[in-house]
Design a protein around this motif. Structure first.
Motif, mmCIF file in Angstrom:
data_model
loop_
_atom_site.group_PDB
_atom_site.id
_atom_site.type_symbol
_atom_site.label_atom_id
_atom_site.label_comp_id
_atom_site.label_asym_id
_atom_site.label_seq_id
_atom_site.Cartn_x
_atom_site.Cartn_y
_atom_site.Cartn_z
ATOM 1 N N GLU A 236 0.821 -1.211 0.000
ATOM 2 C CA GLU A 236 0.000 0.000 0.000
ATOM 3 C C GLU A 236 0.856 1.261 0.000
ATOM 4 O OE1 GLU A 236 -2.749 -0.262 3.213
ATOM 5 O OE2 GLU A 236 -3.314 1.839 3.106
ATOM 6 N N ARG A 382 -9.142 -7.182 6.564
ATOM 7 C CA ARG A 382 -9.592 -5.791 6.426
ATOM 8 C C ARG A 382 -10.870 -5.701 5.603
ATOM 9 N NH1 ARG A 382 -5.545 -2.866 8.972
ATOM 10 N NH2 ARG A 382 -6.786 -0.997 8.668
ATOM 11 N N HIS A 405 -15.050 -3.712 15.082
ATOM 12 C CA HIS A 405 -13.927 -3.615 16.019
ATOM 13 C C HIS A 405 -14.204 -4.263 17.364
ATOM 14 C CE1 HIS A 405 -11.520 -0.109 14.013
ATOM 15 N NE2 HIS A 405 -11.390 -1.251 13.389
ATOM 16 N N THR B 36 -1.880 -3.445 4.082
ATOM 17 C CA THR B 36 -1.479 -2.515 5.128
ATOM 18 C C THR B 36 0.014 -2.641 5.428
ATOM 19 O OG1 THR B 36 -3.655 -2.617 6.100
ATOM 20 C CG2 THR B 36 -1.882 -1.842 7.510
ATOM 21 N N GLN B 127 -11.373 1.383 4.725
ATOM 22 C CA GLN B 127 -11.199 0.262 5.661
ATOM 23 C C GLN B 127 -9.771 -0.270 5.701
ATOM 24 O OE1 GLN B 127 -13.963 -2.945 4.337
ATOM 25 N NE2 GLN B 127 -13.671 -2.096 2.321
ATOM 26 N N HIS B 128 -8.939 0.092 4.732
ATOM 27 C CA HIS B 128 -7.565 -0.429 4.745
ATOM 28 C C HIS B 128 -6.574 0.550 5.369
ATOM 29 C CE1 HIS B 128 -6.945 2.182 1.272
ATOM 30 N NE2 HIS B 128 -8.045 1.701 0.785
ATOM 31 N N HIS B 129 -7.021 1.719 5.797
ATOM 32 C CA HIS B 129 -6.099 2.693 6.383
ATOM 33 C C HIS B 129 -5.769 2.328 7.829
ATOM 34 C CE1 HIS B 129 -6.449 6.438 3.537
ATOM 35 N NE2 HIS B 129 -5.944 5.372 2.942
ATOM 36 N N VAL B 130 -4.537 2.618 8.218
ATOM 37 C CA VAL B 130 -4.129 2.324 9.602
ATOM 38 C C VAL B 130 -4.906 3.194 10.591
ATOM 39 C CG1 VAL B 130 -1.807 1.556 8.961
ATOM 40 C CG2 VAL B 130 -2.174 3.938 9.593
ATOM 41 N N LEU B 132 -7.938 3.172 11.033
ATOM 42 C CA LEU B 132 -8.878 2.278 11.717
ATOM 43 C C LEU B 132 -8.181 1.425 12.771
ATOM 44 C CD1 LEU B 132 -11.478 0.954 9.102
ATOM 45 C CD2 LEU B 132 -11.652 2.864 10.703
ATOM 46 N N ASP B 133 -6.924 1.074 12.520
ATOM 47 C CA ASP B 133 -6.191 0.303 13.532
ATOM 48 C C ASP B 133 -6.042 1.120 14.811
ATOM 49 O OD1 ASP B 133 -5.929 -1.701 11.664
ATOM 50 O OD2 ASP B 133 -3.971 -1.021 10.994
ATOM 51 N N ARG B 136 -9.274 1.143 16.656
ATOM 52 C CA ARG B 136 -9.450 -0.084 17.431
ATOM 53 C C ARG B 136 -8.587 -0.038 18.687
ATOM 54 N NH1 ARG B 136 -7.498 -3.646 14.096
ATOM 55 N NH2 ARG B 136 -9.341 -4.519 13.127
ATOM 56 N N ILE B 142 -16.482 3.337 15.751
ATOM 57 C CA ILE B 142 -16.645 3.764 14.359
ATOM 58 C C ILE B 142 -18.017 3.366 13.830
ATOM 59 C CG2 ILE B 142 -14.181 3.695 13.833
ATOM 60 C CD1 ILE B 142 -14.779 0.954 12.388
ATOM 61 N N PRO B 144 -20.275 3.476 9.707
ATOM 62 C CA PRO B 144 -20.070 3.706 8.277
ATOM 63 C C PRO B 144 -20.186 5.185 7.889
ATOM 64 C CG PRO B 144 -21.443 1.782 8.596
ATOM 65 C CD PRO B 144 -21.290 2.447 9.947
ATOM 66 N N MET B 275 -16.375 0.016 1.587
ATOM 67 C CA MET B 275 -16.883 0.724 2.746
ATOM 68 C C MET B 275 -15.897 1.773 3.261
ATOM 69 S SD MET B 275 -19.938 0.032 3.417
ATOM 70 C CE MET B 275 -20.141 0.672 5.094
ATOM 71 N N PHE B 277 -15.543 4.680 6.686
ATOM 72 C CA PHE B 277 -15.981 4.796 8.087
ATOM 73 C C PHE B 277 -15.690 6.178 8.660
ATOM 74 C CE2 PHE B 277 -15.943 0.377 7.224
ATOM 75 C CZ PHE B 277 -17.007 -0.107 7.950
ATOM 76 N N HIS B 506 -4.036 8.521 7.357
ATOM 77 C CA HIS B 506 -3.172 7.369 7.090
ATOM 78 C C HIS B 506 -1.759 7.819 6.730
ATOM 79 C CE1 HIS B 506 -2.170 3.330 5.482
ATOM 80 N NE2 HIS B 506 -1.659 3.946 4.445
ATOM 81 N N THR B 510 1.385 6.801 8.992
ATOM 82 C CA THR B 510 2.464 5.960 8.467
ATOM 83 C C THR B 510 3.775 6.744 8.457
ATOM 84 O OG1 THR B 510 1.803 6.508 6.194
ATOM 85 C CG2 THR B 510 0.997 4.425 7.101
#
Lengths: 526, 526
Positions: A236, A382, A405, B36, B127-130, B132-133, B136, B142, B144, B275, B277, B506, B510
């Motif tokens: 990514e 994911r 989550h 990710t 949904q693939h971005h950190v 969201l990590d 969590r 979160i 939608p 999706m 969020f 993100h 990163t």
């Protein structure tokens, strides 16, 4: 005294039906939201001096509940007879403690954790369905239902180059749209479509395809290279110099041979396109909200109907809640039972009406809910909600649209219909799980069989009091179906089967509204 | 003593960087979620016996907060200096009571109702971005974010047949895909693409197009007729005999001339496809959760940096929280300020670093939030969240993704960038509202100007401490940008601008992780 616009519309609705009312509302400029059928609830005003009519409603599914709720707005006396111990019919949310024995004798008792549930029947609501209007009116909180997710999978078992591996929707779309665009741009540019397109059309079309398929310009032969990230990355884009590493697109022949693109149109459907919604906490929040609005005391649960008769004075219903049959008389009845079940009830309904009820063809659908102790689809893959579609007999796997989550989550391991549903329905619940886990493992790997904490499956054809997920009609225009739309004496019918939104709560609700409108119109005009 | 796999990965990450770590994880079979970037937080273990290093972080935006949070995992001492009175930087949620004076001297005080808010900066998370990590990990709930809605509108002002009227996304898509399919099926069937397609390809392609475009078979000339409901109904399918009334599709030339299809690809983007969020309650739930995890006492708010120096022992930062400048010394600094602002701070940074900071090109974006006293987009138009896109200078209108069916709702009346953002930014807040309401009325009718209860607008180029919505680089590969990726003495840089996910949290996260990894690697290897 001047009529209010609302009173006027109600009158039009009663005498002219929804079609006329719609046109009238259109003429009044009231239908910027044109798609939803117009409806005005019956009112006490129109019944002034006519006494209170008693309507017995057979079935406390969505059509029965809607009928009762709407009739109460005008002060009718209503009694609901429901064979189950709960409202909702096929609108059924399974939670920890739910127990059910199917017609084959399988008993399941769900052990889902607190907060975890599966909607065994309807599970999603398009934003244009009147179901949402009832959610608003009844105070049922809603949240999005994830019906489309670019990161969910498509999986095709078979012998093509793309078979037997999960492919993200986004990847399948990017490659399909890329090649479609490349091919159509080439054909257009080469003049192959000159008999259909003007020079202006051609230019606009190629402009569209360039954006739609992310293809190169004419000098590249409009080539699709899949480098813009739409199909996903191997690595990514991130910090510093990491611009993202893409893999080469799948080959054109492989993409079309795989059949992955044949799923895309699901997401364009009138009833399936996003946004979609669900009640917070389970679909049965709707029937329980109806129950509260109607009054618990008006619903007789555990009441199986044994007989249904038109009489000179009204209707006579025989039912049992156990040993001794009881007889209930009323002015009218609304029968909202599934037609193939209503057909079997002893009655004095004329033969052509019985024939019409028997005309319905029961369909099957099945679902298996698996509660996992870890949301591996979010953490590892994911995937936050949505549907993985396959050509396995499980067909559709739904990742949950609630509890993101959280520690636990309940996946709908399969949602299938027809022959696939029958295949699973013929198995014991334990064997259904084994088979579904084996299929799901092909797509998701071994994680699919781990951390399983609770399961519950439903086979609608074998479910008492429903005996179908929904029905279909051989025809809705040949006059047989139409016989059920008018009253037979003092007996009316209602249900999603009497609509063009079969299998949707919207169908049950609009049918109930039409039936209530017809009944009320008759009472008010006497 | 055997290394655990996690310890091993951490070591690889420190010495080899994320790219090597990714390959290593791949080799270990750990990357089913390949997209990710791999990351292992620094640990105290690696610092054993080395004493506590103090890191001053300039800016408590997302990069600064992430840097502090990650460094604390290994026991570093951290101090954050933040010019604003709140954490988050451009991650800014405006609620009732929020007050802001922009660089042009406009003061706004928001009067949004309780529960209503606008995310003035970032507002959606793929949904693939950190990101969201971190949600969590930090316990930020979160929900939608509606980035795609078939019932939202496309609107094109102009002189084509489809201009100057709102067209639902679903309608535009159905007609566009229908005609694309009809044309490509014709060309394919007529042999125009025989040099690119085998007979098998052709059959599979036409099969796909039949489903994708809902077109007729060969005998009809693969004709698109738009009768399957995808494009919407004039009267929706409902009870009884109402099978739904469809309107004829728009003409092919009109569809392509309108340009409505050029928006579709937005929804396919790596960072925009559903999706998506958002944090429940506002995007600033993220910075406030960071603040809580880091410790409020480690953040000095209202601290403007006046000077930044590398010294032989570490770094020296001069800042003020009012009158008297203060000097802070530490072992390292991480500067997460916007580069064009960092470039203006007196420092002993070498000229090539200043030049690199100045290489950033500030971009503008603007948003206007309007709280309405009635959710007319849901009630009248049946639009539940999503984006109406137009070629007006307002460009994008967002219907809220929270509070469905509530009494009130806050629409993002415009979200625009570049010249359009500058156009609105040059106006007073009151004039912005007037202009936006005039534009929105073209699409939505007079309802757009009614029931307005509160408004707030942001013009990022004119917002103190940011002076841009985000920046762009003339190049990220010519060596200038790259100079900011390594430490300059004891000074490090971090921010979304130092990533390939600029304008996304993100990118900031990163980048911060990469910077923390580099700093920690240096400290741990000494």
């Amino acid at each position: 005294m001047a009529q209010t616009r609302r009173q006027f519309l109600r009158q039009v609705g009663i005498t002219g039906g929804a079609g006329v009312m719609y046109s009238t509302m259109s003429a009044l400029g009231l239908t910027s939201a044109a798609e939803t059928p117009a409806y005005a609830a019956p009112s006490r005003v129109e019944l002034a001096g006519r006494g209170t009519k008693h309507v017995v409603i057979l079935g406390a599914g969505i059509a029965g509940l809607t009928s009762a709720y709407e009739l109460l707005k005008a002060g009718y006396k209503v009694t609901l007879l429901e064979a189950r111990k709960r409202p909702g019919g096929r609108n059924w949310t399974v939670r920890g403690g739910t127990e059910e024995t199917d017609l084959a004798g399988n008993t399941q008792r769900a052990t889902f954790s607190k907060g975890q549930y599966m909607n065994a029947g309807p599970a999603r609501i398009p934003q244009h369905h009147v179901t949402l209007d009832y959610c608003r009116e009844l105070g049922v909180a809603i949240e999005p239902f994830v019906n489309q997710n670019a990161d969910a999978y498509l999986y095709r078992e078979g012998s093509t180059a793309l078979s037997n591996k999960p492919i993200r929707h986004r990847t399948a779309k990017a490659d399909t749209y890329g090649y479609v665009s490349e091919l159509l741009a080439k054909a257009t540019d080469q003049g192959a479509l000159d008999s259909y397109l003007t020079a202006t059309d051609k230019q606009a079309l190629i402009g569209f395809l360039t954006s739609f398929g992310s293809i190169g310009d004419k000098s590249s032969g409009f080539k699709y290279t899949g480098t813009d990230g739409r199909r996903g990355y191997d690595v990514e884009p991130g910090a510093g110099l990491e611009g993202g590493t893409t893999a080469a697109p799948y080959a054109l022949s492989d993409v079309f041979a795989s059949g992955v693109g044949n799923y895309f149109s699901f997401e364009f459907g009138w009833d399936q396109a996003m946004m979609m919604f669900q009640p917070v906490g389970g679909m049965d929040r709707i029937p329980y909200a109806f129950e509260q609005a109607i009054g618990r005391e008006k619903i007789q649960y555990g009441a199986e109907v044994l007989g249904l008769r038109n009489t000179s004075a009204g209707v006579e219903i025989t039912y049992t809640t156990g040993a001794r049959p009881r007889v209930l008389t009323a002015d009218f009845a609304i029968c909202s039972l599934p037609p193939h079940i209503a057909a079997k009830i002893p009655s004095n309904l004329p033969a052509d009406i019985i024939t019409a009820l028997q005309y319905a063809r029961p369909t099957n659908a099945g679902k298996l809910g698996i509660e996992y102790g870890r949301r591996w689809w979010e953490e590892d893959l994911r995937i936050y909600g949505g549907i993985t579609n396959s050509n396995l007999d499980t067909v559709n796997t739904w990742y949950p649209s609630y509890g993101f989550h959280g520690k636990r989550g309940t996946v709908i391991s399969y949602y299938n219909t027809g022959a696939n549903a029958n295949t699973y329905g013929a198995l014991t619940p334990a064997a259904r799980l084994d088979r579904a886990v084996a299929q799901g493992t092909k797509i998701h790997g071994d994680v699919y069989g781990k951390d399983i904490e609770a399961t519950f499956s439903v086979n609608w054809l074998g479910t008492k009091y429903s005996e179908a997920s929904w029905i279909s009609w051989p025809s809705q225009t040949d006059g047989v179906y139409a016989k059920l739309l008018d009253a037979t004496g003092n007996i009316y019918f209602a249900g999603d089967h009497l609509s063009h939104a079969i299998a949707w709560q919207h169908g049950a609700m609009t049918s109930a509204r039409a039936t209530v409108t017809a009944l009320h119109s008759r009472v008010a005009s006497k």
